[in-house]
Design an enzyme around this catalytic site. Structure first.
Site, PDB file in Angstrom:
ATOM      1  N   GLU A 140       5.036  28.817 -28.038  1.00 68.01           N
ATOM      2  CA  GLU A 140       4.728  28.286 -26.718  1.00 68.01           C
ATOM      3  C   GLU A 140       5.370  26.912 -26.613  1.00 68.01           C
ATOM      4  O   GLU A 140       5.634  26.267 -27.625  1.00 68.01           O
ATOM      5  CB  GLU A 140       3.211  28.138 -26.554  1.00 68.01           C
ATOM      6  CG  GLU A 140       2.615  26.857 -27.160  1.00 68.01           C
ATOM      7  CD  GLU A 140       2.701  26.755 -28.676  1.00 68.01           C
ATOM      8  OE1 GLU A 140       2.833  27.809 -29.329  1.00 68.01           O
ATOM      9  OE2 GLU A 140       2.639  25.630 -29.219  1.00 68.01           O
ATOM     10  N   SER A 183       6.675   8.976 -32.925  1.00 67.02           N
ATOM     11  CA  SER A 183       6.735  10.430 -33.111  1.00 67.02           C
ATOM     12  C   SER A 183       8.009  11.069 -32.563  1.00 67.02           C
ATOM     13  O   SER A 183       8.404  12.141 -33.012  1.00 67.02           O
ATOM     14  CB  SER A 183       5.507  11.092 -32.476  1.00 67.02           C
ATOM     15  OG  SER A 183       5.379  10.721 -31.117  1.00 67.02           O
ATOM     16  N   LYS A 201       8.198  17.324 -34.577  1.00 67.74           N
ATOM     17  CA  LYS A 201       7.805  18.736 -34.489  1.00 67.74           C
ATOM     18  C   LYS A 201       8.586  19.648 -35.428  1.00 67.74           C
ATOM     19  O   LYS A 201       8.087  20.682 -35.847  1.00 67.74           O
ATOM     20  CB  LYS A 201       7.956  19.231 -33.050  1.00 67.74           C
ATOM     21  CG  LYS A 201       6.861  18.661 -32.158  1.00 67.74           C
ATOM     22  CD  LYS A 201       6.594  19.548 -30.977  1.00 67.74           C
ATOM     23  CE  LYS A 201       5.346  19.121 -30.234  1.00 67.74           C
ATOM     24  NZ  LYS A 201       5.500  17.823 -29.552  1.00 67.74           N
TER      25      LYS A 201
HETATM   26  C1  LIG Z   1       4.572  17.145 -28.921  1.00 68.66           C
HETATM   27  C2  LIG Z   1       4.686  15.685 -29.143  1.00 68.66           C
HETATM   28  C3  LIG Z   1       3.540  14.881 -29.378  1.00 68.66           C
HETATM   29  C4  LIG Z   1       2.145  15.412 -29.316  1.00 68.66           C
HETATM   30  O1  LIG Z   1       1.816  16.376 -30.269  1.00 68.66           O
HETATM   31  P1  LIG Z   1       0.899  16.061 -31.511  1.00 68.66           P
HETATM   32  O2  LIG Z   1       0.597  17.407 -32.055  1.00 68.66           O
HETATM   33  O3  LIG Z   1      -0.325  15.354 -31.009  1.00 68.66           O
HETATM   34  O4  LIG Z   1       1.669  15.212 -32.438  1.00 68.66           O
HETATM   35  C5  LIG Z   1       3.729  13.536 -29.646  1.00 68.66           C
HETATM   36  N1  LIG Z   1       4.965  12.991 -29.665  1.00 68.66           N
HETATM   37  C6  LIG Z   1       6.071  13.718 -29.438  1.00 68.66           C
HETATM   38  C7  LIG Z   1       7.395  13.044 -29.453  1.00 68.66           C
HETATM   39  C8  LIG Z   1       5.974  15.087 -29.158  1.00 68.66           C
HETATM   40  O5  LIG Z   1       7.090  15.796 -28.934  1.00 68.66           O
END
Ligand SMILES: *Cc1c(COP(=O)(O)O)cnc(C)c1O
Length: 392
Positions: free
Chosen positions: A109, A378, A87
């Site tokens: 948000e 992610s 993020k």
């Molecule tokens: C917020 C988040 C997501 C989901 O958000 P996307 O916009 O779909 O990428 C996925 N993985 C992590 C670790 C997150 O913090």
């Protein structure tokens, strides 16, 4: 580009907002377009991504997991970014844009608190005032992140309307933005909302796919057969997939299948035959949306707060319809199993969001035998320890 075509992804996307936001969105689109072409802006972004975020993130061979599953798994390590998830790529890009636009105040948000922490972080770094809206329900579930945001100097405002979760926090952040638009930028956390957000947020995460494509070619001499990412709003997925859209690689987005396919029990907007799935408008954009027959937005459930949202980014709606990306969903318990599998085989605690992508690979292992599979990790799972509980 004609006005009507701006921010459209086929029949999806667009700008469905109150009149008062049309002009600020137009200004934002213009400022972003100028920044995108400005070499100095891009150089400053690259410098901070390298020296502050820690990019490039590694592409790790997961040898023991690969042996277990029978395919070659490579992990794009967004969990190693500063603050522990992808993020910050977007938060940093937008915060630099805020400086460039001469604004001093940011509203954001947050659901689980990950985007709130990323926003609070970059605002501290760049000397911007930061207000984060968060549903009261989420504040209780994610109190360590509330603490983190406050330590970073952000003001966290509790939202008591609706279900007191992410959807309601977005409503409040938009309300604040409308009221204070001269001084304030809305730092939206995924590829959602009105134009230019879906394109701008995608571009700031494009670095994930650009790095991964170069790394996989260097390490394997070729391209992966399959790329897999979890899809909440869809920002980490589109960030990875973007660089591979013209390649002969299969692309798989994994949504939150929750507890069951009953309405309210999942967040799988593309689940075939799921009651409630359809096209509608939410938070400024036209896209796939979980709603009831009267068009009311349905509640959602996922074990991972980051995937727990009723709509999906409009570009994903188009990629779904064109068939370029295949969307699958995995259940809460499968994501939990994948969390433990990665911990035991690779010594990595993945975020429960990322665990959904891993869970699909595990489920599809027969079909993937011998293939090279690149999974976007992610984020890291430290934030999820209370949900995960003890060893399996
Ligand atoms: C917020 C988040 C997501 C989901 O958000 P996307 O916009 O779909 O990428 C996925 N993985 C992590 C670790 C997150 O913090």
């Amino acid at each position: 580009m004609t006005k009507a075509a701006q921010g459209r992804f086929g029949p999806y996307g667009g700008t469905f907002v109150p009149e008062t936001l049309m002009e600020p969105l137009r200004e934002l689109a213009e400022a972003y377009e100028a920044a995108r072409r400005d070499k100095a802006f891009q150089a400053e972004l690259r410098r901070l991504l390298r020296d502050y975020v820690g990019r490039p993130t590694p592409l790790s061979r997961a040898d023991r997991l690969s042996e277990e599953l029978g395919c070659r798994v490579l992990l794009k390590r967004e969990d190693l970014c500063h603050t522990g998830a992808h993020k910050i790529n977007n938060a940093l890009g937008q915060a630099l844009l805020v400086k460039r636009m001469g604004k001093k105040r940011v509203v954001a948000e947050t659901g689980a608190g990950q985007h709130g922490v990323a926003s609070a972080t970059v605002c501290a770094l760049l000397g911007l005032e930061c207000v984060v809206y968060m549903g009261r329900e989420d504040m209780e579930r994610q109190s360590p992140n509330v603490h983190r945001m406050r330590l970073l100097g952000a003001e966290v405002r509790a939202v008591d309307s609706g279900s007191r979760t992410l959807k309601d926090a977005i409503n409040e952040a938009m309300r604040d933005w409308v009221t204070n638009v001269r001084t304030t930028h809305y730092l939206l956390g995924s590829v959602l909302g009105a134009h230019p957000y879906p394109s701008m947020v995608r571009d700031f995460h494009g670095v994930i796919g650009q790095e991964a494509r170069a790394q996989v070619r260097e390490q394997t001499g070729g391209l992966p057969d399959v790329l897999v990412a979890c899809v909440g709003g869809g920002s980490n997925a589109i960030g990875l997939f973007g660089a591979f859209l013209d390649d002969p690689c299969a692309l798989v987005g994994v949504e939150a299948g929750g507890r069951s396919s009953e309405p309210g029990q999942h967040a799988a907007r593309f689940l075939p035959g799921a009651s409630g799935a359809g096209v509608g408008v939410l938070h400024g954009t036209r896209t796939y949306l979980l709603q009831d027959d009267a068009g009311n937005v349905l509640p959602t459930h996922s074990i991972s707060a980051g995937l727990d949202y009723p709509a999906v980014g409009p570009e994903h709606a188009q990629l779904h319809d064109s068939g370029r990306v295949r969307y699958e969903s995995v259940r809460d318990h499968e994501a939990l199993e994948a969390f433990h599998l990665l911990a035991a085989t690779e010594g990595i605690l993945p975020a429960l969001e990322s665990s959904h992508a891993l869970a699909w690979v595990s489920r599809a292992r027969e079909a993937l035998r011998g293939r090279t599979v690149l999974v976007n990790l992610s984020g890291r799972g430290d934030k999820d320890l209370a949900v995960v509980g003890g060893p399996a």
